[in-house]
Each structure stands twice: as structure tokens, then as C-alpha cells.
Design a protein around this motif. Structure first.
Motif, mmCIF file in Angstrom:
data_model
loop_
_atom_site.group_PDB
_atom_site.id
_atom_site.type_symbol
_atom_site.label_atom_id
_atom_site.label_comp_id
_atom_site.label_asym_id
_atom_site.label_seq_id
_atom_site.Cartn_x
_atom_site.Cartn_y
_atom_site.Cartn_z
ATOM 1 N N HIS A 1 -12.117 -7.969 -4.253
ATOM 2 C CA HIS A 1 -11.819 -7.818 -5.318
ATOM 3 C C HIS A 1 -11.183 -9.036 -5.731
ATOM 4 O O HIS A 1 -10.248 -9.661 -5.178
ATOM 5 N N HIS B 1 -9.040 -10.622 -8.080
ATOM 6 C CA HIS B 1 -8.040 -10.079 -8.675
ATOM 7 C C HIS B 1 -7.516 -10.802 -10.159
ATOM 8 O O HIS B 1 -7.167 -12.117 -9.790
ATOM 9 N N PHE C 1 -6.282 -14.323 -7.460
ATOM 10 C CA PHE C 1 -6.331 -14.405 -6.110
ATOM 11 C C PHE C 1 -7.545 -13.468 -5.771
ATOM 12 O O PHE C 1 -8.027 -12.887 -6.731
ATOM 13 N N HIS D 1 -8.894 -10.382 -2.939
ATOM 14 C CA HIS D 1 -8.498 -9.574 -1.726
ATOM 15 C C HIS D 1 -9.651 -8.624 -1.352
ATOM 16 O O HIS D 1 -10.170 -8.077 -2.312
ATOM 17 N N HIS E 1 -1.366 -2.168 -11.386
ATOM 18 C CA HIS E 1 -2.047 -3.162 -11.615
ATOM 19 C C HIS E 1 -3.290 -2.670 -12.124
ATOM 20 O O HIS E 1 -3.924 -1.469 -11.679
ATOM 21 N N HIS F 1 0.095 -1.988 -6.767
ATOM 22 C CA HIS F 1 -0.198 -2.771 -5.790
ATOM 23 C C HIS F 1 0.753 -3.054 -4.586
ATOM 24 O O HIS F 1 0.572 -3.568 -3.595
HETATM 25 CU CU LIG Z 1 -5.056 -6.966 -6.219
#
Ligand SMILES: [Cu+2]
Ligand SMILES: [Cu+2]
Lengths: 342, 374
Positions: free
Chosen positions: A107, A109, A144, A146, B279, B348
Motif C-alpha cells: 500500500h 500510503h 511511505f 507498507h 486513516h 493505523h
Molecule cells: Cu498506511
């Protein structure tokens, strides 16, 4: 390439209690829809062999993504956090995941792609073998990437890396029309609970209580450096000359509420990859020196600092427990570093 | 697996079952009748946990109370539990009752304040009775919610900041936001995410008659279940969407759903003790509001775009999901990838993604759907 069969994915397949959780959709070599020629290719493999030596003389196993296309041996080796992805705004990116073993996802982000390029198993699929995520970053900022399988565990185990999108002008400018900088320091803050690092890839997914609701971190890191060395390690310490502009890109990759205190005044010019002050409903956020501010997990802040004097200025990160608000590990959950202006 | 049973403890004898999620109680003359009852509430993994809940006449838990600014609101609260309870709405001092004895009733009557998102709770033995489940949403729609330029908002004009007004004025006009204005009084454009967590151990101790010192709750709190509007994981979004789906309650009130260009308000609140970090994928949100120390609603003077935002205990924070074209899609609308685009929202701080210590992602997660392009 095979034709896409959407019924075997979360896109058109039946979402049940099982496909939502224990048995998410998985695919091998799924064809990227609407595939076009990329401007840039990145690739990531999986590695689960990296042991980091801890300050208390132990070793902790981390999982990470590796970069098989890196030009050097060192660049291809497993590292923590996973290697940086760096793109230019407007580039068409192909980011290929080939886990080699087990299922994972990437993913990206903060990126807003279509659903299958977003890397979440229960609404699309997890990747058994090779999938190319396609997107075109439209905003410059700090992001980022992940893994999004059994994410509670995989993200904590280290399956993440930073991602920077530069404006068309390239590094040195935060975003088009935004501030320029001379010194750039990305700081990825992370915490680790060693108990979690003994668990299996699929731990808990099918009903077992493996205690993933309990997180008691014992290790605290910046850029993969444990907090016993963060005031001196060149991967963390910020060095600038008087007159230079510093950009700090902060990422809270921990499961703590991260409280940051910087001994110099700064201005936050973007959050979560979105510029501030470029549209009438937002404005940059001044950060007075020594006034703590907090970030919850996964948030990013891009902070511009223009030192007006030489000296050494402290930067402190306190990792706060999500329920009691106390500093983690009986007060030891602190990362200190410094800004040295010469 | 049979996970749907949600049994009100008081109704077990006659075998009546109720629905787990929040019901909606649109104002009928601004009068609401609430009861406080003990229930055995079934978690997403099939475990039953003792809980306390507010009910209304619909027999559904934690009704969403919706009123209009300046309405005279009457809330009658009857305590059907065996312990004393109270009632309160932070930010509305007149809406409070210090204590209602077992079997007793009390009434609060007050004038609805400015538009915004509020939470009704049992504030006694704080935070104990609240985290046992005594919370619900109290939504105030503005009497005059439009900006001076005529754009609808969920807030009273007297409270608008230039930034919130600019954002709502930009919808449907600015090049970023082709499509619609925000539509008031439409449950499809007005979603609620009321977060909470369950610690079965504390619940069992209360059920067993133990007197728990309120000050001991935070230090010992170890949640095992994580909810949005009382629901977890798979249950937080409707998986079959047809004309019979009621968007005003249950998972329908959680899942944002619409075409590109249908901006949607999401009212975030946290009744629990964990600081969450919701998130969202697919779009960034605009942060609209916070609360002051006294609980009143305050609109932001900078509507930050975020993909993760902190929700500390008792926080109330509205955000706007723009339903913009996903900004980084290469081909839009996609030719080979079918609609709906489906994007998750999850906390998250991922301990919250578990149920019973595992079962990823049967915790504080849902998703939103974009059903088509402009
Ligand atoms: Cu994330
Ligand atoms: Cu995610």
C-alpha cells in the motif's frame, strides 16, 4: 498475460466474513488494468532474515522489503526501514511486488490510486506472485509504503519504507511554489515490541488469540537507529551551516502517539503529503521552538527550519501510550537527536 | 458462523433479539425517550460481553438523536439497570442529570445549540460507565447553515470561519471539485463514525458486582474489541447494496457511498480510551472542526488535508470526504477496472484492527465506495 478475472478478487467476488478476514483474496501475476508505459519502475521483494542488534545485547528479527534493482550490493541487501522510493510529481510509476514467499501487498500510503492499485486484500487481492501497482503521484510531499496483509503485525515487523515525491523542479523544493531547502532530513520514528517479533506471518488471522491487541514496545528507533545512538549517528543527526534552510520530513511509523519537541522554531508546510497555504482554506502552521506537538500513527509533517544562530539544538521524540498517555516502557520511550548549526 | 444475535439482557427471557448497531431517531417535536439497560452484547468473534446501553422505543441500541438548532429538546431517561446512572452531553451544560437511581427516571430540557456533532453519555464514575457502552451521537443541524455565498454547510453561519466557508463554497465550483455542493439533511452525505473499545475483563468485573474505582480504569484498560458505531470489522459496511438499504442507521450510516463529486461529511467521535489514528485510502479528508475545553464546537481556521488524523478520548472532529477523483489514478475513469472503487478506512494504530487478540482486520475498519465518475 491472462485476462483479469474480477470475480476472484474483492472487486467482484463475494465479500464474506472469511474473505474479509481469515482468507482474503489472493492472486498471482494479475494483469494491471489500464496498464500504460511507465516513466519509472521500482521493484520490491520480501526479506524475513534481518536481525538487528539491540542496545541490550539481544537481536530482534525484522521483516522488510528489498530493492532488487538497486545498483549496488549494499542497496540490494535487506535494510530497515525498507529502501526509499523517490519519484517526481506527474511520473507514471510502476511499483512491482514479488513476494517470492507467502502473500503480501504494497500500500503506497497517501497515494490515491484505483482500488486494485491500492494494495488492500479484502477489497482487491493480496499478491502471491508479482503484481505491478500503477499510479501517477500528483502531489509533492512525504509518503511511505507498507504491507497491508495482517497489517497490525507486518507493519510492526518493519515491512515499510519511506517515499518522497518531489515537484517537477526536483529535490531542493518541497512543492511547486513552496519553500526551498538546502539540507533534507527524513526522520522515520518507530517502536518495537520484541514479543511481536516472535510471531508467524499469519499469526491470529484465523481466530487465534495472539495478543495483537497488546503492544508494549521496548525499542525506539529513528531511521532504523536505536535510541542509544541517535544523538550521534549520522543517519539521524541533522548538520547544517548557518544560512542554510533545513527540511525535516517526519513520519510516525510507531504505534505510539508521537510527541515532538524541536529546539528551533520552524514552520510546517505540508501534512500527509498535502501542501498548506496553496489554497484559501489552509495555511502553513508555525511551530514555536520547544513547543511540543503530537502526531498519531502514520501522520507526516514537513517542517522548514531556518536557523539564525550557530549552535546545537535538541530534538526530542517521546513515544506515548495510546491509552494512558505515559511515555512508553516506564519512561524510556524517548528518542533524542540534535540539529547542529555550524 | 452465527454472529448477528445481539441480546438485550432484559429481553432474554422472552427471546427477543435486537440489532447491534445504532438506530436513528429523527426528531419528532424534539422529544426522545431513552432507557439505560444492561445487555449481553455479541462481539464480532462470537464472544458475549456484558455491556450497558441506551435504547429508545425502536428497541435498537444507541439511537442517533438528531435535532435542529434552537429546537426545545426534551430527553426522558429511564434507568432500567440495577446501578445508579446519569446523563450528560459535553458542551451542553443544561442537558445533564447528576444521578438517576435504579428504576428511576429523569428529564432534561434544553435549547439545541449551534450546529455540530455532540455525544451523549453517562458521565458518572467516568470513564467507567461510558466505556461499558453508555454513549451515543447527538447531532444538531443548523437553523441557518448556508455560507453568505449560499453554500450549504453542517454548521450555523454565525460559527463559520472564512476557511470553512471557502471550502464549502469551492465545492462544485473550484476546478478541484467538479460535481455537487454538500447536500444537507441527506443521510447519504452525512456519515457518523463513533469509535469505542471494549475490555471484557472490566465488563465482567462490573457484571459480577465488583465496585471498580473510576481512577483504576485507565491504568488497567486492555481493550480486545474495537468498534465504529458499535460494529466491528466485516459488520461495519453493507456488503449488498439495494433499494432496501437504510442509510440512516447501522452499517449504512457508517459507509460513505456515492459518485465522484458528491462530497460527504463524516462526523468522528471517540467514546473510548484509546487514541485512534483513523486513516483513509483513496482521498484525503479536510479537517473541519474540533471542540473547545468546555465541549462546545469550534470550526477550524485551517482545514488541513490529511490521510490520518488523531482521535483522542472524547474527541469530536468532523471531516469532509470530498469524493474527488482519486488524484493519482493514471487512467480516469478507468476503462478496464470496474466500479465501485472501494477504499478502506482503518485506524493505523493497528492494535485496533484486531478482535479477541487476533482476527485481523475485524476491528476498527470500514470502507467507502465511489460508484462512478462524474
Ligand atoms: Cu498506511
Ligand atoms: Cu491502510
Amino acid at each position: 498475460m491472462q485476462a483479469a478475472d474480477w470475480t476472484k478478487t474483492g472487486v467482484k467476488g463475494e465479500v464474506t466474513y472469511s474473505t474479509f478476514g481469515c482468507n482474503p483474496f489472493q492472486e498471482s501475476n494479475f494483469p494491471t488494468p489500464d496498464r500504460v508505459a511507465p516513466d519509472v519502475n521500482v521493484e520490491r521483494h520480501m526479506d524475513v532474515s534481518l536481525d538487528l542488534p539491540t542496545p541490550d545485547g539481544q537481536k530482534i528479527r525484522v521483516w522488510t522489503f528489498t530493492d532488487p534493482l538497486a545498483p549496488t550490493v549494499a542497496g540490494r541487501a535487506p535494510m530497515h526501514p525498507a529502501p526509499l522510493m523517490r519519484f517526481r510529481e506527474g511520473q507514471i510509476v510502476h511499483s512491482t511486488l514479488d513476494p517470492k514467499k507467502n502473500a503480501h501487498t504494497i500500500h503506497h500510503h497517501g497515494i490515491e490510486p484505483t482500488t486494485v492499485n491500492d494494495g488492500v486484500g479484502h477489497v482487491s487481492f493480496e499478491v502471491n506472485a508479482r503484481y505491478t501497482y500503477q499510479f501517477r503521484p500528483s502531489r509533492a510531499g512525504t509518503f511511505f509504503y507498507h504491507c497491508h496483509r495482517n497489517t497490525a503485525l507486518h507493519f510492526e515487523m518493519g515491512m515499510f519504507g519511506p517515499m518522497i515525491v518531489d515537484p517537477p523542479e526536483g529535490p531542493g523544493t518541497l512543492f511547486s511554489g513552496g519553500p526551498k531547502y538546502d539540507v533534507e532530513r527524513l526522520l522515520v520514528l518507530d517502536d518495537m515490541d520484541p514479543r511481536w517479533h516472535t510471531l508467524e506471518h499469519d499469526a491470529g488471522m484465523c481466530g487465534l488469540d495472539v495478543g495483537l491487541n497488546r503492544f508494549d514496545p521496548k525499542y525506539f528507533l529513528a531511521n532504523g537507529v536505536f535510541n542509544n545512538r541517535t544523538t550521534t549517528d549520522p543517519r539521524v543527526v541533522i548538520n547544517a551551516k548557518l544560512g542554510q534552510t533545513i527540511l525535516i520530513r517526519l513520519l510516525n511509523a510507531s504505534y505510539s502517539v508521537l510527541e515532538t519537541t524541536i529546539g528551533l522554531p520552524g514552520v510546517c508546510h505540508s501534512m500527509d503529503g498535502c501542501s498548506l497555504g496553496t489554497e484559501p482554506w489552509s495555511s502553513p502552521l508555525p511551530l514555536p521552538a520547544n513547543r511540543p506537538f503530537t502526531m498519531s500513527t502514520a501522520q507526516r509533517r514537513d517542517i522548514i527550519i531556518r536557523p539564525t544562530a550557530r549552535g546545537t539544538f535538541p530534538v526530542r521524540f517521546r513515544f506515548l501510550h495510546w491509552v494512558n498517555g505515559k511515555v512508553q516502557d516506564n519512561g524510556r520511550g524517548i528518542v533524542d537527536t540534535r540539529i547542529i548549526v555550524s | 458462523m452465527d454472529r448477528r444475535k445481539f441480546l438485550k439482557a432484559s429481553a432474554v427471557a422472552v427471546g427477543a433479539a435486537a440489532l447491534p448497531a445504532m438506530a436513528t431517531a429523527q426528531t419528532t417535536g424534539g422529544t426522545f425517550d431513552l432507557t439505560i439497560e444492561a445487555v449481553d452484547s455479541e462481539m464480532i468473534d462470537g464472544v458475549f460481553v456484558f455491556s450497558l446501553m441506551f435504547f429508545d422505543r425502536s428497541e435498537e441500541g444507541r439511537p442517533i438523536l438528531e435535532v435542529t438548532e434552537a429546537d426545545i429538546v426534551t430527553i426522558n431517561v429511564t434507568n432500567l439497570d440495577t446501578r445508579p446512572h446519569g446523563f450528560g452531553i459535553p458542551g451542553i451544560p443544561a442537558a445533564s442529570v447528576a444521578s438517576i437511581p435504579p428504576g428511576g427516571s429523569a428529564t432534561v430540557r434544553f435549547t439545541a445549540p449551534v450546529g455540530g456533532t455532540y455525544m451523549y453519555i453517562d458521565p458518572t464514575l467516568a470513564p467507567l460507565n461510558r466505556i461499558l457502552g453508555l454513549y451515543g451521537a447527538f447531532i444538531v443541524h443548523p437553523k441557518l447553515g448556508t455560507t453568505a455565498a449560499g453554500s450549504p454547510t453542517p454548521y450555523s453561519r454565525s460559527t463559520h470561519t472564512p476557511q470553512v466557508a471557502a471550502l464549502f463554497n469551492a465545492l462544485g465550483v473550484h476546478k478541484r471539485f467538479p460535481g455537487n455542493k454538500w447536500v444537507p439533511r441527506d443521510v447519504e452525505r452525512d456519515k457518523l463514525w463513533l469509535f469505542s473499545q471494549v475490555d471484557p475483563l472490566i465488563a465482567a468485573r462490573v457484571d459480577a458486582g465488583e465496585v471498580i474505582p473510576p481512577a483504576s480504569v485507565v491504568p488497567s484498560f486492555l481493550p480486545r474489541y474495537f468498534m465504529i458505531n458499535g460494529l466491528s470489522g466485516y459488520d461495519t459496511a453493507p456488503h449488498k447494496i439495494d433499494a432496501s438499504l437504510d442509510w440512516s442507521k447501522g452499517s449504512g450510516r457508517i459507509m460513505p457511498h456515492g459518485r465522484e463529486g458528491q462530497p460527504t461529511l463524516i462526523r468522528n467521535m471517540n467514546a473510548g480510551l484509546c487514541t485512534h489514528s483513523p486513516h483513509i485510502h483513496g482521498n484525503h479528508i479536510f479537517k473541519l472542526s474540533d471542540t473547545r475545553a468546555d465541549g462546545t464546537v469550534v470550526l477550524n481556521t485551517s482545514c488541513y488535508e490529511l490521510d490520518a488524523w488523531p482521535m483522542e478520548p472524547m474527541a469530536r472532529r468532523d471531516v469532509l470526504l470530498p469524493f474527488e477523483k482519486p488524484g493519482d489514478a493514471v487512467v480516469w475513469p478507468p476503462k478496464e477496472e470496474p466500479f465501485p472503487m472501494r477504499y478502506v478506512m482503518h485506524c493505523h494504530t493497528e492494535m485496533s484492527q484486531t478482535a479477541g487478540g487476533g482476527n485481523y482486520p475485524q476491528g476498527m475498519v470500514t470502507h467507502w465506495e465511489m460508484t462512478g465518475p462524474l
